[in-house]
Design an enzyme around this catalytic site. Structure first.
Site, PDB file in Angstrom:
ATOM      1  N   TYR A   1     -13.157  61.434  -1.250  1.00  0.00           N
ATOM      2  CA  TYR A   1     -12.389  61.382  -0.002  1.00  0.00           C
ATOM      3  C   TYR A   1     -10.997  61.957  -0.257  1.00  0.00           C
ATOM      4  CZ  TYR A   1     -10.054  59.509   4.156  1.00  0.00           C
ATOM      5  OH  TYR A   1      -9.336  59.388   5.330  1.00  0.00           O
TER       6      TYR A   1
ATOM      7  N   SER B   1      -4.456  62.786   4.991  1.00  0.00           N
ATOM      8  CA  SER B   1      -4.326  61.340   4.714  1.00  0.00           C
ATOM      9  C   SER B   1      -3.291  61.190   3.605  1.00  0.00           C
ATOM     10  CB  SER B   1      -5.675  60.810   4.229  1.00  0.00           C
ATOM     11  OG  SER B   1      -5.532  59.571   3.559  1.00  0.00           O
TER      12      SER B   1
HETATM   13  N1  NAP Z   1      -8.409  55.023   9.666  1.00  0.00           N
HETATM   14  C1  NAP Z   1      -7.520  55.309   8.714  1.00  0.00           C
HETATM   15  O1  NAP Z   1      -6.842  54.425   8.181  1.00  0.00           O
HETATM   16  C2  NAP Z   1      -7.303  56.751   8.315  1.00  0.00           C
HETATM   17  C3  NAP Z   1      -6.264  57.035   7.417  1.00  0.00           C
HETATM   18  C4  NAP Z   1      -5.996  58.352   7.079  1.00  0.00           C
HETATM   19  C5  NAP Z   1      -6.748  59.376   7.632  1.00  0.00           C
HETATM   20  N2  NAP Z   1      -7.773  59.066   8.491  1.00  0.00           N
HETATM   21  C6  NAP Z   1      -8.535  60.181   9.054  1.00  0.00           C
HETATM   22  O2  NAP Z   1      -8.412  60.159  10.467  1.00  0.00           O
HETATM   23  C7  NAP Z   1      -9.584  60.727  11.061  1.00  0.00           C
HETATM   24  C8  NAP Z   1     -10.150  59.745  12.076  1.00  0.00           C
HETATM   25  O3  NAP Z   1     -10.538  58.569  11.379  1.00  0.00           O
HETATM   26  P1  NAP Z   1     -10.889  57.201  12.136  1.00  0.00           P
HETATM   27  O4  NAP Z   1     -10.309  56.113  11.336  1.00  0.00           O
HETATM   28  O5  NAP Z   1     -10.558  57.347  13.572  1.00  0.00           O
HETATM   29  O6  NAP Z   1     -12.472  57.144  11.896  1.00  0.00           O
HETATM   30  P2  NAP Z   1     -13.696  56.625  12.775  1.00  0.00           P
HETATM   31  O7  NAP Z   1     -13.291  55.633  13.785  1.00  0.00           O
HETATM   32  O8  NAP Z   1     -14.768  56.269  11.788  1.00  0.00           O
HETATM   33  O9  NAP Z   1     -14.139  57.968  13.547  1.00  0.00           O
HETATM   34  C9  NAP Z   1     -14.589  59.070  12.828  1.00  0.00           C
HETATM   35  C10 NAP Z   1     -15.018  60.129  13.811  1.00  0.00           C
HETATM   36  O10 NAP Z   1     -15.459  61.288  13.088  1.00  0.00           O
HETATM   37  C11 NAP Z   1     -16.738  61.660  13.552  1.00  0.00           C
HETATM   38  N3  NAP Z   1     -17.529  62.260  12.482  1.00  0.00           N
HETATM   39  C12 NAP Z   1     -17.669  61.829  11.215  1.00  0.00           C
HETATM   40  N4  NAP Z   1     -18.476  62.655  10.529  1.00  0.00           N
HETATM   41  C13 NAP Z   1     -18.843  63.630  11.394  1.00  0.00           C
HETATM   42  C14 NAP Z   1     -19.682  64.773  11.273  1.00  0.00           C
HETATM   43  N5  NAP Z   1     -20.279  65.092  10.123  1.00  0.00           N
HETATM   44  N6  NAP Z   1     -19.841  65.563  12.372  1.00  0.00           N
HETATM   45  C15 NAP Z   1     -19.221  65.253  13.538  1.00  0.00           C
HETATM   46  N7  NAP Z   1     -18.434  64.181  13.703  1.00  0.00           N
HETATM   47  C16 NAP Z   1     -18.253  63.380  12.639  1.00  0.00           C
HETATM   48  C17 NAP Z   1     -17.361  60.382  14.046  1.00  0.00           C
HETATM   49  O11 NAP Z   1     -18.360  60.725  14.972  1.00  0.00           O
HETATM   50  P3  NAP Z   1     -19.804  59.999  15.044  1.00  0.00           P
HETATM   51  O12 NAP Z   1     -19.593  58.576  14.659  1.00  0.00           O
HETATM   52  O13 NAP Z   1     -20.192  60.234  16.456  1.00  0.00           O
HETATM   53  O14 NAP Z   1     -20.613  60.743  14.068  1.00  0.00           O
HETATM   54  C18 NAP Z   1     -16.173  59.702  14.702  1.00  0.00           C
HETATM   55  O15 NAP Z   1     -15.979  60.214  15.992  1.00  0.00           O
HETATM   56  C19 NAP Z   1     -10.544  61.024   9.904  1.00  0.00           C
HETATM   57  O16 NAP Z   1     -10.410  62.372   9.535  1.00  0.00           O
HETATM   58  C20 NAP Z   1     -10.037  60.113   8.789  1.00  0.00           C
HETATM   59  O17 NAP Z   1     -10.376  60.595   7.510  1.00  0.00           O
HETATM   60  C21 NAP Z   1      -8.075  57.787   8.834  1.00  0.00           C
END
Ligand code: NAP
Length: 259
Positions: free
Chosen positions: A154, A141
């Site tokens: 985070y 990130s």
């Molecule tokens: N959105 C942003 O702006 C942003 C920016 C920078 C980086 N990121 C990174 O991008 C990645 C995806 O984020 P997103 O925004 O798509 O988030 P999201 O929609 O909240 O999805 C997160 C995913 O991670 C899974 N997950 C979380 N904790 C878990 C655990 N302990 N075991 C197994 N699965 C787990 C969730 O599965 P369940 O719900 O089924 O548990 C879900 O499928 C993450 O690593 C996040 O930190 C996001």
């Protein structure tokens, strides 16, 4: 008979992981999709099957090394992984009054994000190295470039992922295994829905999926998007700490409790 292309995606039940799963779903591909929420995971799997992919779902907490690792090795024995994408992640942060996160919440993020990535990648490395092929993708990130005051753990977990991915890339490239480190800014998912505050340069999920997919397909070492936000974070990191801190404090937000 040509063998299936094996792709593992964690965090496949939502957001970026789900978007990438849908994007890779096609005939000749076996997707192994990992998440915790059975219903959301199954909905993504069904869409991927409709697109022609063979799909196996695994309901695991990536924070728990042992059951996940054993299962991943079994899956790799059956259909070798060509591509391993560790996208699972959670975010929390300080309270609205900047109340510290506390041990439990901070440790939960490090465990799911940093250790979750390690728990996904490490069990598969011996097989990838033996084949001398394959690609590993880790998701950091822009918070990894300069810690955000309102989500310290985070930021730490993502800085750890970035360092882990950069180190692995240098180590594994001469042995035929590529590593891509993704450094995304804000994109629209259930995770960002909970972030109350400024989200500069935020893009839609589809756009981020396209950018990340293109970078993976080109086996890019780093996939950084949007670049301007990353440059801003790096610039803040290079400034004297007091000035950088003042700038970072302006991005005041709090994160609503997760689902
Ligand atoms: N959105 C942003 O702006 C942003 C920016 C920078 C980086 N990121 C990174 O991008 C990645 C995806 O984020 P997103 O925004 O798509 O988030 P999201 O929609 O909240 O999805 C997160 C995913 O991670 C899974 N997950 C979380 N904790 C878990 C655990 N302990 N075991 C197994 N699965 C787990 C969730 O599965 P369940 O719900 O089924 O548990 C879900 O499928 C993450 O690593 C996040 O930190 C996001």
């Amino acid at each position: 008979m040509t063998r299936l292309r094996g792709i593992l995606i964690t965090g496949a039940s939502s957001g970026l992981g789900a978007g990438l799963a849908r994007s890779y779903a096609a005939n000749g591909v076996q997707l192994v999709l990992v998440g915790r929420d059975a219903a959301r995971l199954e909905a993504v799997a069904a869409a991927c099957r409709d697109a022609g992919a063979a799909v196996i779902v695994g309901q695991f907490d990536v924070g728990e090394a042992e059951p996940l690792g054993r299962w991943l090795i079994e899956r790799d024995d059956a259909v070798p992984f060509d591509l391993v994408i560790a996208a699972a992640g959670v975010s929390a942060g300080t309270g609205p009054d900047s109340k510290p996160e506390g041990v439990k919440l901070a440790a939960m993020q490090v465990r799911a994000n940093l250790l979750g990535t390690v728990h996904t990648v490490e069990p598969l490395l011996p097989a990838l190295l033996k084949r001398g092929a394959g690609q590993v993708v880790v998701i950091a990130s822009t918070a990894a470039l300069r810690g955000l005051p309102y989500c310290p753990a985070y930021s730490a977990s993502k800085a750890g992922i970035r360092a882990y991915g950069e180190a692995l890339r240098a180590l594994l490239a001469p042995r035929g295994v590529a590593v891509s480190v993704v450094v995304p800014g804000f994109f629209d998912t259930p995770m960002t829905d909970r972030w109350q505050g400024p989200r500069p340069f935020m893009v839609g999920l589809d756009r981020m999926v396209r950018v990340v997919r293109r970078g993976i397909d080109r086996r890019r070492s780093r996939i950084v998007f949007p670049r301007l936000l990353a440059l801003g974070s790096q610039a803040a990191d290079l400034m004297p700490a007091a000035i950088g801190d003042r700038i970072m404090r302006a991005f005041r937000f709090h994160i609503e409790p997760g689902r």
